[in-house]
Design an enzyme around this catalytic site. Structure first.
Site, PDB file in Angstrom:
ATOM      1  N   ASP A 131       0.847  -1.199   0.000  1.00  0.00           N
ATOM      2  CA  ASP A 131       0.000   0.000   0.000  1.00  0.00           C
ATOM      3  C   ASP A 131       0.885   1.253   0.000  1.00  0.00           C
ATOM      4  OD1 ASP A 131      -1.862   2.027   0.591  1.00  0.00           O
ATOM      5  OD2 ASP A 131      -3.130   0.645   1.713  1.00  0.00           O
ATOM      6  N   SER A 149      -5.150  -4.244   2.111  1.00  0.00           N
ATOM      7  CA  SER A 149      -4.321  -3.806   3.236  1.00  0.00           C
ATOM      8  C   SER A 149      -4.920  -4.260   4.565  1.00  0.00           C
ATOM      9  CB  SER A 149      -4.170  -2.285   3.244  1.00  0.00           C
ATOM     10  OG  SER A 149      -3.655  -1.867   2.021  1.00  0.00           O
ATOM     11  N   HIS A 162      -0.497   4.482   0.102  1.00  0.00           N
ATOM     12  CA  HIS A 162      -1.216   5.646   0.629  1.00  0.00           C
ATOM     13  C   HIS A 162      -0.586   6.092   1.942  1.00  0.00           C
ATOM     14  CE1 HIS A 162      -4.086   3.622  -2.022  1.00  0.00           C
ATOM     15  NE2 HIS A 162      -4.538   4.836  -2.284  1.00  0.00           N
TER      16      HIS A 162
HETATM   17 CO1  B1M Z   1      -5.820   5.307  -4.104  1.00  0.00          CO
HETATM   18  N1  B1M Z   1      -7.366   4.231  -3.661  1.00  0.00           N
HETATM   19  N2  B1M Z   1      -5.111   3.879  -5.226  1.00  0.00           N
HETATM   20  N3  B1M Z   1      -4.388   6.523  -4.504  1.00  0.00           N
HETATM   21  N4  B1M Z   1      -6.831   6.627  -3.214  1.00  0.00           N
HETATM   22  C1  B1M Z   1      -8.287   4.761  -2.645  1.00  0.00           C
HETATM   23  C2  B1M Z   1      -7.923   4.271  -1.261  1.00  0.00           C
HETATM   24  C3  B1M Z   1      -9.659   4.173  -3.153  1.00  0.00           C
HETATM   25  C4  B1M Z   1     -10.681   3.958  -2.056  1.00  0.00           C
HETATM   26  C5  B1M Z   1     -10.210   5.074  -4.267  1.00  0.00           C
HETATM   27  C6  B1M Z   1     -11.504   4.563  -4.877  1.00  0.00           C
HETATM   28  O1  B1M Z   1     -11.531   3.654  -5.665  1.00  0.00           O
HETATM   29  N5  B1M Z   1     -12.575   5.148  -4.541  1.00  0.00           N
HETATM   30  C7  B1M Z   1      -9.205   2.837  -3.838  1.00  0.00           C
HETATM   31  C8  B1M Z   1      -9.160   1.598  -2.931  1.00  0.00           C
HETATM   32  C9  B1M Z   1     -10.155   0.571  -3.357  1.00  0.00           C
HETATM   33  C10 B1M Z   1      -9.854  -0.806  -2.869  1.00  0.00           C
HETATM   34  O2  B1M Z   1      -8.963  -1.126  -2.172  1.00  0.00           O
HETATM   35  N6  B1M Z   1     -10.718  -1.683  -3.268  1.00  0.00           N
HETATM   36  C11 B1M Z   1      -7.840   3.203  -4.338  1.00  0.00           C
HETATM   37  C12 B1M Z   1      -7.152   2.509  -5.369  1.00  0.00           C
HETATM   38  C13 B1M Z   1      -7.911   1.432  -6.111  1.00  0.00           C
HETATM   39  C14 B1M Z   1      -5.834   2.816  -5.725  1.00  0.00           C
HETATM   40  C15 B1M Z   1      -4.981   2.099  -6.782  1.00  0.00           C
HETATM   41  C16 B1M Z   1      -5.091   0.577  -6.853  1.00  0.00           C
HETATM   42  C17 B1M Z   1      -5.329   2.752  -8.129  1.00  0.00           C
HETATM   43  C18 B1M Z   1      -4.595   2.294  -9.333  1.00  0.00           C
HETATM   44  O3  B1M Z   1      -3.432   2.003  -9.346  1.00  0.00           O
HETATM   45  N7  B1M Z   1      -5.308   2.270 -10.419  1.00  0.00           N
HETATM   46  C19 B1M Z   1      -3.566   2.553  -6.367  1.00  0.00           C
HETATM   47  C20 B1M Z   1      -2.997   1.600  -5.322  1.00  0.00           C
HETATM   48  C21 B1M Z   1      -1.551   1.814  -5.086  1.00  0.00           C
HETATM   49  C22 B1M Z   1      -1.087   1.007  -3.880  1.00  0.00           C
HETATM   50  O4  B1M Z   1      -1.315   1.381  -2.762  1.00  0.00           O
HETATM   51  N8  B1M Z   1      -0.444  -0.102  -4.124  1.00  0.00           N
HETATM   52  C23 B1M Z   1      -3.863   3.880  -5.747  1.00  0.00           C
HETATM   53  C24 B1M Z   1      -2.980   4.940  -5.780  1.00  0.00           C
HETATM   54  C25 B1M Z   1      -3.264   6.177  -5.237  1.00  0.00           C
HETATM   55  C26 B1M Z   1      -2.362   7.387  -5.404  1.00  0.00           C
HETATM   56  C27 B1M Z   1      -0.869   7.030  -5.378  1.00  0.00           C
HETATM   57  C28 B1M Z   1      -2.682   8.001  -6.737  1.00  0.00           C
HETATM   58  C29 B1M Z   1      -2.876   8.322  -4.233  1.00  0.00           C
HETATM   59  C30 B1M Z   1      -2.086   8.152  -2.913  1.00  0.00           C
HETATM   60  C31 B1M Z   1      -1.011   9.181  -2.722  1.00  0.00           C
HETATM   61  C32 B1M Z   1      -0.457   9.135  -1.336  1.00  0.00           C
HETATM   62  O5  B1M Z   1      -1.078   8.743  -0.362  1.00  0.00           O
HETATM   63  N9  B1M Z   1       0.764   9.564  -1.243  1.00  0.00           N
HETATM   64  C33 B1M Z   1      -4.268   7.791  -3.998  1.00  0.00           C
HETATM   65  C34 B1M Z   1      -5.282   8.493  -3.285  1.00  0.00           C
HETATM   66  C35 B1M Z   1      -4.964   9.930  -2.923  1.00  0.00           C
HETATM   67  C36 B1M Z   1      -6.520   7.906  -2.960  1.00  0.00           C
HETATM   68  C37 B1M Z   1      -7.766   8.565  -2.307  1.00  0.00           C
HETATM   69  C38 B1M Z   1      -8.446   9.344  -3.402  1.00  0.00           C
HETATM   70  C39 B1M Z   1      -7.518   9.475  -1.126  1.00  0.00           C
HETATM   71  C40 B1M Z   1      -6.716   8.864   0.020  1.00  0.00           C
HETATM   72  C41 B1M Z   1      -6.328   9.939   1.029  1.00  0.00           C
HETATM   73  O6  B1M Z   1      -5.201  10.375   1.031  1.00  0.00           O
HETATM   74  N10 B1M Z   1      -7.272  10.408   1.836  1.00  0.00           N
HETATM   75  C42 B1M Z   1      -8.588   7.293  -1.851  1.00  0.00           C
HETATM   76  C43 B1M Z   1     -10.069   7.522  -1.854  1.00  0.00           C
HETATM   77  C44 B1M Z   1     -10.521   8.066  -0.524  1.00  0.00           C
HETATM   78  O7  B1M Z   1     -10.068   7.605   0.509  1.00  0.00           O
HETATM   79  N11 B1M Z   1     -11.394   9.012  -0.574  1.00  0.00           N
HETATM   80  C45 B1M Z   1      -7.989   6.224  -2.667  1.00  0.00           C
HETATM   81  C46 B1M Z   1      -7.034  11.452   2.809  1.00  0.00           C
HETATM   82  C47 B1M Z   1      -6.422  10.859   4.089  1.00  0.00           C
HETATM   83  C48 B1M Z   1      -6.172  11.914   5.117  1.00  0.00           C
HETATM   84  O8  B1M Z   1      -7.357   9.925   4.577  1.00  0.00           O
HETATM   85  O9  B1M Z   1      -5.683   8.020   4.507  1.00  0.00           O
HETATM   86  O10 B1M Z   1      -8.135   7.556   4.935  1.00  0.00           O
HETATM   87  P1  B1M Z   1      -6.973   8.456   5.073  1.00  0.00           P
HETATM   88  O11 B1M Z   1      -6.685   8.699   6.623  1.00  0.00           O
HETATM   89  C49 B1M Z   1      -7.700   8.996   7.527  1.00  0.00           C
HETATM   90  C50 B1M Z   1      -8.261   7.802   8.267  1.00  0.00           C
HETATM   91  O12 B1M Z   1      -8.367   6.653   7.449  1.00  0.00           O
HETATM   92  C51 B1M Z   1      -7.389   7.654   9.454  1.00  0.00           C
HETATM   93  O13 B1M Z   1      -7.014   8.994   9.742  1.00  0.00           O
HETATM   94  C52 B1M Z   1      -7.074   9.834   8.593  1.00  0.00           C
HETATM   95  C53 B1M Z   1      -7.968  11.017   8.919  1.00  0.00           C
HETATM   96  O14 B1M Z   1      -7.565  11.690  10.028  1.00  0.00           O
HETATM   97  N12 B1M Z   1      -6.182   6.878   9.390  1.00  0.00           N
HETATM   98  C54 B1M Z   1      -5.580   6.449  10.538  1.00  0.00           C
HETATM   99  C55 B1M Z   1      -5.427   6.446   8.358  1.00  0.00           C
HETATM  100  N13 B1M Z   1      -4.374   5.759   8.782  1.00  0.00           N
HETATM  101  C56 B1M Z   1      -4.441   5.752  10.139  1.00  0.00           C
HETATM  102  C57 B1M Z   1      -3.600   5.168  11.073  1.00  0.00           C
HETATM  103  C58 B1M Z   1      -3.939   5.325  12.419  1.00  0.00           C
HETATM  104  C59 B1M Z   1      -5.055   6.028  12.794  1.00  0.00           C
HETATM  105  C60 B1M Z   1      -5.911   6.600  11.889  1.00  0.00           C
HETATM  106  O15 B1M Z   1      -3.197   4.824  13.399  1.00  0.00           O
HETATM  107  C61 B1M Z   1      -1.996   4.181  13.102  1.00  0.00           C
END
Ligand code: B1M
Length: 905
Positions: free
Chosen positions: A724, A777, A726
């Protein structure tokens, strides 16, 4: 029954045991120069097969008596290339034949009808790794390995083992050489490949175990395995990865640990066998053995655990992988994969000029930029009629393969150029393309190359029909695809998973009557091919559709076309990853106009579209001034733009705290990005830009966040789990914890369990935090928790990320771990939980909370709705559905809990 059949039969029945080390066994004999035949050969272990065959035989017999089923010949450095360092190049065939005979005699001496024993012809990597050290050519290595293999076959080995592989180009040369040897010998034997994963987590030339597995998947191997470098514990992730994806048997042949500073291997027979025994219990393996530092004692212990185990029998279903240095799966949740199109002399003037000037290194920067801009595969085309394509291809690739890790798509019509290119690729590349334009001629020339070097094939829907050769209508596209598929799979033996169909894109607005309506035919043809051939994939060169239109109109049309093709099931899209209009940001009117052109092409729609875009400046865009501040902040994220971002963040700071800005308009923007991506309105390259904007915003706000005075609250180890990338959420957690007195050690992204275990041992953290956003993940967290537990770690585990739920945490992760596991919905909840875990008074409350969560899991559960969005992609909401069905224990459970105050910060 011949020995190959006996060997295959036995592998069905039980786990077979390879011998232990040859090199360290010889070292331990304390031999003098005379044993090696004189001082000039001292240290040449292979020469001992001629000078002291008795010693080598005794080593084999010792291992066979300890329980080995298979002994390896003393020919690890048996190529003329390596023996040449001792002036023995000319005697290489003799040495290999002698070594094979000695091993054969020993194996036969200990064989009985009930207990047959076997000989593996050991073929080490040589002293040159083409991609790392240089000093060898692909063709040169083919000849080296061919000669060694031939001598080993003549000497009577049962199979050939390319082992301790550090560079997959060497491996591929070895596989080609072995095939040539079989041709010369007039018979074939099984072949196995064993890679060496260094402590840094990859082979020396960069590939992971997964990428290696994909790169050699074109050869029906007896087994694929890992040997050397480390003890077994470090191999766990890599062996698991092989067990999950390899469509052949799997072997694990570890060292007796990592050597200490005196070169001693400290892993005892019992400790080595205990770890390998765990792998066996998990059903990962078919063969086990020992590498450097192991002796008869280790083999005896391994034989004991192997005797109790069942071999891995079930093969994973075929999946569609390609590889460069990285492994890439072409599957539903990642489509369309973006294929960068700018490293192409036909499509890019800049690239063509650089190549013409001999600026190969600068030209390779174009590739690097494409990858940085989101390309997941690179199309490489050097077909300039005024130049030597093969020469350009090789010189360009010599730079490119050192700069990018993504798989390459070799784009050429010349089979000789394709072959030269494939010799530069460690990975499983894609050949672009073959078709039936001249009947099967191109299949005949190119398919053998794909099978020889390992490559997937793009198949264009063109056939030999003099009038309708290029499939323009949907029916013709399907007809040609089906026929090509049939010929390639049945007659040429290509796997359906190695085929990528290109239903062809024609310029829809040039006024050429034959292409009127061709865009919709491509979309529908694609849909039909996807339905008819679900094991194969599809690809399109998207930009072709807009050829002849004004530049601004091209970008809009390309984006609209890509959107519709993705909806229809497109798997790979060849585009300029750096310059694509965001479909989600195109004004409604322009979108409609693009749809008119695509779906209702006529002179009138072409004229209207051209007129609209002739003056790029006349395009109407929403005026940012009409948006509220919050809307603007969200828009920066949605559009992936940083222009004006800092100024607006400063405006917002006057009215809100930094964290509220992140959790408010910025997160709203990110959620919209997720929604648009889910709906195919954004591609990965664009999501990447959004991520960059989000990171810039968080970085700006970070400096204004409040810091508490209390330092030294504890050490937190943070990581995004293996597989992963992200990291925005995890980095936010880092900022918030560090601002509140924790020392955070951020291990980054794609962190395998072993790295975490090492870090836990080094840093003795108070809390381990895992983040992960993909559905897989969540599963990886279970694996990580298991591995941490097995390594004796019970530090409290904090987990978070979009794909996780409280239910999944309690049901799946917690039972896999020996210590406390807590789920945090967001970064602030993570902070609260960290405080609670570090405060002895509140620790008791944590236990109360966990018991409450567990109790609630025992209550009757309601089924969750299935989690697939209409596009078929998993939706963010749907992610949780993959957890065992149960109500998500969110705030409503916590609300009843005495800790409620604490959670509600
Ligand atoms: Co991707 N991605 N992505 N992506 N991406 C998602 C996660 C996805 C849900 C989008 C979608 O389809 N709607 C989807 C997952 C679907 C699934 O698994 N079935 C997805 C996908 C499919 C993919 C790829 C497979 C796409 C592809 O290649 N065609 C690929 C996978 C790569 C890989 O990981 N091997 C991929 C790639 C990417 C980018 C590289 C382009 C980019 C990431 C850049 C980066 O992080 N440096 C990206 C992004 C930006 C997203 C979305 C749009 C946004 C994620 C984000 O940063 N959110 C995401 C859709 C979405 O979530 N809306 C998506 C903002 C962030 C602050 O939130 O990380 O959730 P988040 O953290 C939250 C909580 O979850 C929590 O606290 C935060 C808030 O305070 N939290 C914790 C997180 N970690 C924590 C740990 C803790 C406590 C709380 O304690 C340890």
């Amino acid at each position: 029954m011949d020995r190959t059949a006996t060997l295959l039969g036995l592998l069905e029945e039980r786990v077979l045991v390879l011998d232990g080390a040859m090199g360290t066994a010889i070292q331990s004999l304390g031999l003098g120069p005379e044993d090696f035949g004189g001082p000039e050969w001292e240290g040449c272990n292979e020469h001992l097969s001629l000078t002291r065959p008795d010693l080598i035989r005794d080593i084999h017999l010792g291992y066979l008596d300890a329980g080995a089923d298979i002994v390896e010949t003393d020919t690890f450095g048996g190529t003329a290339l390596v023996l040449g360092e001792y002036g023995l190049a000319g005697r290489a065939p003799e040495i290999n034949r002698a070594a094979a005979r000695i091993a054969r005699e020993a194996a036969d001496a200990r064989s009985s009808p009930d207990r047959p024993r076997f000989v593996a012809g050991s073929m080490g990597p040589t002293t040159k790794a083409i991609s790392v050290t240089g000093g060898a050519t692909f063709d040169g290595l083919v000849a080296q390995f061919r000669d060694q293999a031939l001598a080993l076959v003549e000497g009577g080995v049962d199979y050939l083992l390319l082992e301790t592989c550090q560079d997959t180009r060497n491996v591929k040369a070895g596989l080609v050489g072995i095939r040539e040897a079989f041709g010369l010998a007039g018979r074939e034997l099984p072949v196995a490949v064993s890679g060496t994963i260094e402590p840094m987590g990859s082979m020396l030339a960069g590939q992971t175990a997964e990428a290696l597995c994909t790169s050699v998947s074109h050869v029906p191997l007896l087994y694929i395995g890992l040997n050397c470098a480390t003890g077994p514990e470090f191999m766990a992730d890599h062996v698991r990865a092989l067990a999950e994806m390899a469509r052949t048997r799997v072997a694990c042949v570890p060292n007796a640990g990592l050597p200490d500073e005196d070169g001693r291997y400290l892993e005892t027979p019992a400790s080595l066998a205990a770890v390998v025994g765990r792998f066996l219990e998990r059903g990962w393996l078919n063969l086990v053995g020992g590498c450097c530092g192991t002796n008869a004692g280790h083999v005896r212990a391994l034989a004991e655990v192997a005797a109790r185990a069942r071999p891995r029998r079930e093969l994973p279903p075929p999946r569609f992988f390609v590889s460069g240095i990285e492994n890439v799966e072409v599957e539903e949740s990642s489509r369309p994969l973006i294929v960068g199109e700018r490293t192409n002399v036909i499509g890019s003037r800049l690239f063509k000029r650089l190549i013409a000037q001999g600026g190969y290194e600068e030209a390779s920067e174009v590739g690097r930029r494409q990858v940085k801009g989101g390309a997941q595969v690179l199309d490489v085309c050097l077909a300039d009629p005024d130049r030597d394509e093969g020469e350009d291809m090789e010189r360009f690739l010599s730079f490119l393969v050192r700069k990018v890790k993504v798989p390459l798509m070799i784009d050429s019509t010349d089979a000789a150029v394709i072959e030269r290119a494939l010799k530069w690729c460690q990975g499983k590349s894609i050949i672009n393309s073959i078709n039936l334009e001249d009947g099967e001629e191109r299949f005949e020339r190119v398919v053998p190359l794909a099978r020889r070097y390992g490559a997937a094939l793009v198949v264009g829907t063109i056939d030999e029909d003099p009038v309708r050769g290029m499939g323009v209508t949907r029916e013709r596209k399907l007809e040609i695809a089906l026929r090509s598929h049939d010929i390639l799979v049945r007659k040429y033996g290509v796997q359906a998973e190695d085929l990528i169909f290109d239903p062809l894109v024609f310029p829809c607005a040039t006024g050429d009557a034959q292409y009127l309506g061709s865009a919709v035919e491509t979309i529908e043809g694609l849909r039909l091919i996807k339905q008819a051939l679900p094991r194969s994939r599809t690809i399109l060169g998207v930009s072709n559709v807009s050829f002849g239109l004004p530049p601004a109109g091209r970008e809009v049309l390309n984006a609209a076309f890509l959107y519709h093709c993705t909806k229809a099931g497109l798997d790979l899209a060849i585009v300029n990853s750096e310059r694509l209009e965001r479909y989600g940001s195109i004004p409604e009117e322009e979108r409609r106009s693009a749809d008119d052109l695509l779906f209702r092409t006529s002179d009138a729609t072409v004229a209207a579209y051209t007129a609209r875009f002739r003056e790029a400046s006349s395009r109407v865009r929403a005026d940012p001034a009409t948006l509220s501040l919050d809307e603007r902040l969200s828009r920066y994220i949605v559009e992936g733009s940083k222009d004006g971002l800092v100024e607006d963040l400063e405006r917002k700071r006057a009215e809100a705290a930094p964290l509220d800005i992140i959790n408010g308009p910025l997160m709203a923007g990110m959620d919209e990005v997720g929604r648009l991506f889910n709906d195919n309105r954004l591609i990965v390259a664009e999501v990447l830009q959004s991520a960059e904007a989000m990171k810039a915003a968080v970085a700006h706000l970070e400096r204004f966040m409040e810091r508490t005075g209390s330092a030294g609250r504890g050490v937190v180890l943070l990581a995004t789990v293996k597989g992963d990338v992200h990291d925005i959420g995890k980095n936010l957690v880092e900022i918030i914890l560090s601002n509140n007195g924790y020392r955070v050690i951020n291990l980054g992204i794609k962190v395998p369990p072993h790295d975490l275990i090492e870090a836990v041992r080094r840093h003795h953290p108070d809390i381990v935090g895992l983040s992960g956003l993909l559905v897989k993940s969540a599963q990886q967290m279970v694996v990580t928790a298991e591995e941490l537990s097995t390594a004796g770690c019970s530090v409290p585990l904090l987990v978070g990320g979009a794909a996780l739920s409280r239910t999944f945490t309690r049901r799946r992760i917690a039972p896999a771990y020996h210590g406390t596991v807590l789920y945090a919905r967001d970064a602030m909840e993570g902070l609260d939980l960290a405080h609670a875990l570090r405060d002895p008074a509140r620790r008791a409350q944590v236990e109360v909370l966990i018991r409450k969560e567990e109790a609630s899991l025992r209550e009757p559960v309601a089924e969750r709705p299935a989690g697939l969005a209409p596009s078929g992609r998993s939706s963010r909401v749907g992610l949780l559905a993959e957890a065992p069905a149960a109500p998500d224990l969110d705030r409503h459970v916590l609300a009843d809990c005495p800790l409620d105050e604490a959670w509600n910060h």
